[in-house]
Design an enzyme around this catalytic site. Sequence first.
Site, short mmCIF file in Angstrom:
data_model
loop_
_atom_site.label_atom_id
_atom_site.label_comp_id
_atom_site.label_asym_id
_atom_site.label_seq_id
_atom_site.Cartn_x
_atom_site.Cartn_y
_atom_site.Cartn_z
N GLN A 129 47.05 47.21 -22.57
CA GLN A 129 46.25 47.73 -23.68
C GLN A 129 45.18 46.70 -24.02
O GLN A 129 45.48 45.60 -24.47
CB GLN A 129 47.12 47.99 -24.92
CG GLN A 129 46.34 48.61 -26.07
CD GLN A 129 47.13 48.60 -27.37
OE1 GLN A 129 47.35 47.54 -27.96
NE2 GLN A 129 47.57 49.78 -27.80
N TYR A 140 40.59 49.64 -35.41
CA TYR A 140 40.07 48.53 -34.63
C TYR A 140 38.57 48.78 -34.40
O TYR A 140 38.00 49.72 -34.95
CB TYR A 140 40.82 48.43 -33.30
CG TYR A 140 42.15 47.71 -33.37
CD1 TYR A 140 42.95 47.77 -34.51
CD2 TYR A 140 42.61 46.97 -32.30
CE1 TYR A 140 44.17 47.10 -34.56
CE2 TYR A 140 43.82 46.30 -32.34
CZ TYR A 140 44.59 46.37 -33.47
OH TYR A 140 45.79 45.71 -33.54
N ARG A 192 59.85 52.12 -31.52
CA ARG A 192 60.96 51.49 -32.24
C ARG A 192 62.31 51.75 -31.60
O ARG A 192 63.18 50.87 -31.58
CB ARG A 192 60.96 51.98 -33.69
CG ARG A 192 59.83 51.42 -34.53
CD ARG A 192 59.67 52.16 -35.85
NE ARG A 192 59.20 53.52 -35.66
CZ ARG A 192 58.94 54.37 -36.66
NH1 ARG A 192 59.13 54.00 -37.90
NH2 ARG A 192 58.51 55.58 -36.41
#
Length: 385
Positions: free
Chosen positions: A101, A165, A337
């Site tokens: 990424q 971002y 998660r």
Amino acid sequence: MNSPPDVFSPARLGPLTLRNRIIKAATFEAATPESLVTDDLINYHRRPAAGGLGMTTVAYLAVSPGGRTQRKVIWMRPEAVPGLRRLTDAIHAEGAAISAQIAHAGPVADARSNGTEALAPMTHKNFRAATADDIADVIEAHATAARYAIDSGFDAVEIHLGHNYFCSAFLSPLLNRRDDEFGGSLTNRARVARSVVQAVRRVVDDHGGGRVAVTAKLNMADGIDGGITVEESLQTATWLQEDGGLDAIELTAGSSLVNPMYMFRGGAPGKDVPALLPKAMAGIMREYPYHDTYLLDDARLFRAELTMPLILLGGITKRESMDLAMAEGFDFVAMGRALLAEPDLLNRIRADGDAHTVTSVCTHTNDCMMTIYSHTHCVLTGAPD
């Protein structure tokens, strides 16, 4: 009518064939104190790869020093390549693929930690407005980072277009109030994201040897008043599809700058122990109820309009959720998660077959988010050895 694919069956992602349709989403590992790969980072990704993943994603590989969320994040440079090659080799040895990424944090960057100015569409006390030359440099930095990812043996490059971002901030009508060619209309606000994707695609086509996929993580909505809406995001996704630079889009939501919990859902981390929560984060940790496949309603709108492969993220913790995603026409699912809690969860789900008795231990309290300031791990199962 064709039956939906088995989530554990092999699938094509651009030039790749993944062994199954399950991807580990990028989640900050807090395992690179010197901004370089460590054995800790390798083990962080090796464990879920051994646990049955199709592909894991290394988070926040910054395209420049100023593009880091904070100084300990890896930024793509020649010194990083040998360690990244060790990482990719380790994941390949487990039979999984690995994605890099790449991102510029933009207004989410910690300027004080990085020792350089943070860039954004507009000037604020914590960042300054990017000039046209700055924007050109950031676009080129993404291309250079993609080249380093190829040299490091990554199978895919994921471009971060979400969470406010750099690219996402330009898409936001709240954060981008410029009056030049990068502001105003959605056509102008999407110019940075589209240009970044095309720059990365050119590098992958020229240097990837026909083996590297290109994906993007795109906000469907920011979850803040005046931010990116589903309608505008869908138009941006349509343009990205038409541009032909991507092999898939991972659908996400939320603003790391203003409202991160819109992405995670569940409990607000640190609420029971306020001292654990950095002051800068305390005011933005809202709570949203958790339920399985919690981004599905918005994602359905994208699936209905787009023909390109889509990756469903958010509340994928068990076989029923995976099967639902396949039935809804999504090509892949992404997990975060649940795999942090149990790296071997997928092997157990697969072995369980049609019984559907295996469930994740994750309780979605999100207290794991507090561990990103030391070493990212599940607070229920503990830090790995």
